[in-house]
Design a protein around this motif. Structure first.
Motif, mmCIF file in Angstrom:
data_model
loop_
_atom_site.group_PDB
_atom_site.id
_atom_site.type_symbol
_atom_site.label_atom_id
_atom_site.label_comp_id
_atom_site.label_asym_id
_atom_site.label_seq_id
_atom_site.Cartn_x
_atom_site.Cartn_y
_atom_site.Cartn_z
ATOM 1 N N MET A 273 0.853 -1.174 0.000
ATOM 2 C CA MET A 273 0.000 0.000 0.000
ATOM 3 C C MET A 273 0.891 1.226 0.000
ATOM 4 N N GLY A 274 0.494 2.259 -0.694
ATOM 5 C CA GLY A 274 1.276 3.482 -0.784
ATOM 6 C C GLY A 274 0.375 4.699 -0.757
ATOM 7 N N LEU A 275 1.003 5.846 -0.851
ATOM 8 C CA LEU A 275 0.281 7.113 -0.858
ATOM 9 C C LEU A 275 0.740 7.912 -2.061
ATOM 10 N N ASN A 276 -0.188 8.367 -2.858
ATOM 11 C CA ASN A 276 0.106 9.173 -4.040
ATOM 12 C C ASN A 276 -0.757 10.415 -3.954
ATOM 13 N N ARG A 277 -0.242 11.468 -3.324
ATOM 14 C CA ARG A 277 -1.003 12.694 -3.132
ATOM 15 C C ARG A 277 -0.094 13.884 -3.369
ATOM 16 N N VAL A 278 -0.595 14.866 -4.121
ATOM 17 C CA VAL A 278 0.176 16.046 -4.490
ATOM 18 C C VAL A 278 -0.613 17.289 -4.102
ATOM 19 N N PHE A 279 0.092 18.288 -3.562
ATOM 20 C CA PHE A 279 -0.477 19.596 -3.287
ATOM 21 C C PHE A 279 0.406 20.631 -3.955
ATOM 22 N N LEU A 280 -0.182 21.484 -4.782
ATOM 23 C CA LEU A 280 0.561 22.534 -5.476
ATOM 24 C C LEU A 280 -0.125 23.873 -5.250
ATOM 25 N N LEU A 281 0.668 24.911 -5.029
ATOM 26 C CA LEU A 281 0.177 26.281 -5.015
ATOM 27 C C LEU A 281 1.064 27.034 -5.983
ATOM 28 N N GLY A 282 0.475 27.465 -7.097
ATOM 29 C CA GLY A 282 1.274 28.136 -8.114
ATOM 30 C C GLY A 282 0.411 28.965 -9.040
ATOM 31 N N ASN A 283 1.051 29.457 -10.082
ATOM 32 C CA ASN A 283 0.380 30.318 -11.053
ATOM 33 C C ASN A 283 0.326 29.640 -12.407
ATOM 34 N N LEU A 284 -0.770 29.924 -13.137
ATOM 35 C CA LEU A 284 -0.905 29.369 -14.482
ATOM 36 C C LEU A 284 0.049 30.075 -15.431
ATOM 37 N N GLY A 285 0.776 29.284 -16.207
ATOM 38 C CA GLY A 285 1.715 29.839 -17.173
ATOM 39 C C GLY A 285 1.076 30.078 -18.529
ATOM 40 N N ALA A 286 -0.144 29.606 -18.714
ATOM 41 C CA ALA A 286 -0.881 29.774 -19.972
ATOM 42 C C ALA A 286 -2.368 29.636 -19.662
ATOM 43 N N ASP A 287 -3.195 30.075 -20.587
ATOM 44 C CA ASP A 287 -4.637 29.871 -20.428
ATOM 45 C C ASP A 287 -4.939 28.373 -20.445
ATOM 46 N N PRO A 288 -5.962 27.932 -19.718
ATOM 47 C CA PRO A 288 -6.343 26.515 -19.730
ATOM 48 C C PRO A 288 -6.717 26.062 -21.137
ATOM 49 N N GLU A 289 -6.443 24.786 -21.427
ATOM 50 C CA GLU A 289 -6.790 24.201 -22.726
ATOM 51 C C GLU A 289 -7.878 23.158 -22.511
ATOM 52 N N LEU A 290 -9.086 23.449 -22.989
ATOM 53 C CA LEU A 290 -10.224 22.544 -22.841
ATOM 54 C C LEU A 290 -10.409 21.734 -24.116
ATOM 55 N N ARG A 291 -10.573 20.415 -23.952
ATOM 56 C CA ARG A 291 -10.852 19.508 -25.063
ATOM 57 C C ARG A 291 -11.956 18.558 -24.618
ATOM 58 N N TYR A 292 -12.445 17.769 -25.542
ATOM 59 C CA TYR A 292 -13.453 16.764 -25.226
ATOM 60 C C TYR A 292 -12.994 15.428 -25.787
ATOM 61 N N THR A 293 -13.210 14.360 -25.008
ATOM 62 C CA THR A 293 -12.867 13.024 -25.478
ATOM 63 C C THR A 293 -13.895 12.592 -26.518
ATOM 64 N N GLY A 294 -13.681 11.426 -27.121
ATOM 65 C CA GLY A 294 -14.622 10.897 -28.104
ATOM 66 C C GLY A 294 -16.014 10.702 -27.532
ATOM 67 N N SER A 295 -16.092 10.443 -26.227
ATOM 68 C CA SER A 295 -17.391 10.272 -25.569
ATOM 69 C C SER A 295 -17.903 11.578 -24.972
ATOM 70 N N GLN A 296 -17.334 12.717 -25.399
ATOM 71 C CA GLN A 296 -17.749 14.063 -24.990
ATOM 72 C C GLN A 296 -17.494 14.382 -23.520
ATOM 73 N N MET A 297 -16.503 13.712 -22.901
ATOM 74 C CA MET A 297 -16.092 14.028 -21.529
ATOM 75 C C MET A 297 -15.115 15.203 -21.597
ATOM 76 N N PRO A 298 -15.400 16.309 -20.879
ATOM 77 C CA PRO A 298 -14.486 17.455 -20.880
ATOM 78 C C PRO A 298 -13.185 17.119 -20.149
ATOM 79 N N LYS B 195 -4.236 32.762 -17.728
ATOM 80 C CA LYS B 195 -2.793 32.871 -17.498
ATOM 81 C C LYS B 195 -2.518 33.860 -16.359
ATOM 82 N N GLY B 196 -1.618 33.467 -15.454
ATOM 83 C CA GLY B 196 -1.231 34.317 -14.342
ATOM 84 C C GLY B 196 -2.029 34.084 -13.078
#
Length: 158
Positions: free
Chosen positions: A1-26, A70-71
């Motif tokens: 058993m292990g632990l895989n957990r990440v916490f980040l506090l930072g700034n966006l370096g670019a605008d978010p990129e939104l796409r959709y999968t073949g089944s229309q999942m964002p 961004k920013g």
């Protein structure tokens, strides 16, 4: 058993990129920069920036695309996932990503990243996690006020 957990506090370096999968999942990709001070071989303190690729799924992905730019400063909670594939020359290639389960928008829309005017919490929203809950409306506050992030004892891995 292990632990895989990440916490980040930072700034966006670019605008978010939104796409959709073949089944229309964002699915939305965020590039988050975190910074720290390191000592150079000459003994001087220098800034170091680390870039993180963050993947957000479902309604949370659409909200990130709509409200982030961004920013903007974000707090990300998630897990690390590494993908492996072979390129055209047959070489193994790897990409490490943070799969977000919780994102907090820090600072107001259109404000400088250091100005933390409001925080908006989006609850866990990976495939199969249910609907988004914004946890209330934005709260107005002074730009000098700092917002703290609280963790339960169960969230600390030691």
């Amino acid at each position: 058993m292990g632990l895989n957990r990440v916490f980040l506090l930072g700034n966006l370096g670019a605008d978010p990129e939104l796409r959709y999968t073949g089944s229309q999942m964002p699915v939305c990709t965020l590039n988050v920069a975190t910074g720290e001070k390191r000592k150079s071989p000459e003994g001087e303190w220098v800034d170091h920036t680390e870039w993180h690729s963050v993947v957000v799924w479902g309604k949370q992905a659409e909200n990130c695309s709509q409200y982030l730019a961004k920013g903007r400063q974000v707090f990300v909670e998630g897990r690390i996932q590494t993908k492996k594939w072979q390129d055209q020359e047959g070489r193994d290639r790897y990409k490490t990503e943070v799969i977000a389960s919780n994102i907090q928008f820090v600072g107001g829309r259109g404000e400088a990243p250091a100005n933390q005017g409001f925080s908006r919490n989006i609850e866990k929203q990976s495939p199969g996690f249910g609907d988004v809950d914004f946890g209330g409306s934005p709260t107005a506050s002074s730009s000098k006020e700092m917002h703290s992030v609280s963790f339960d004892d169960d969230d600390i891995p030691f």
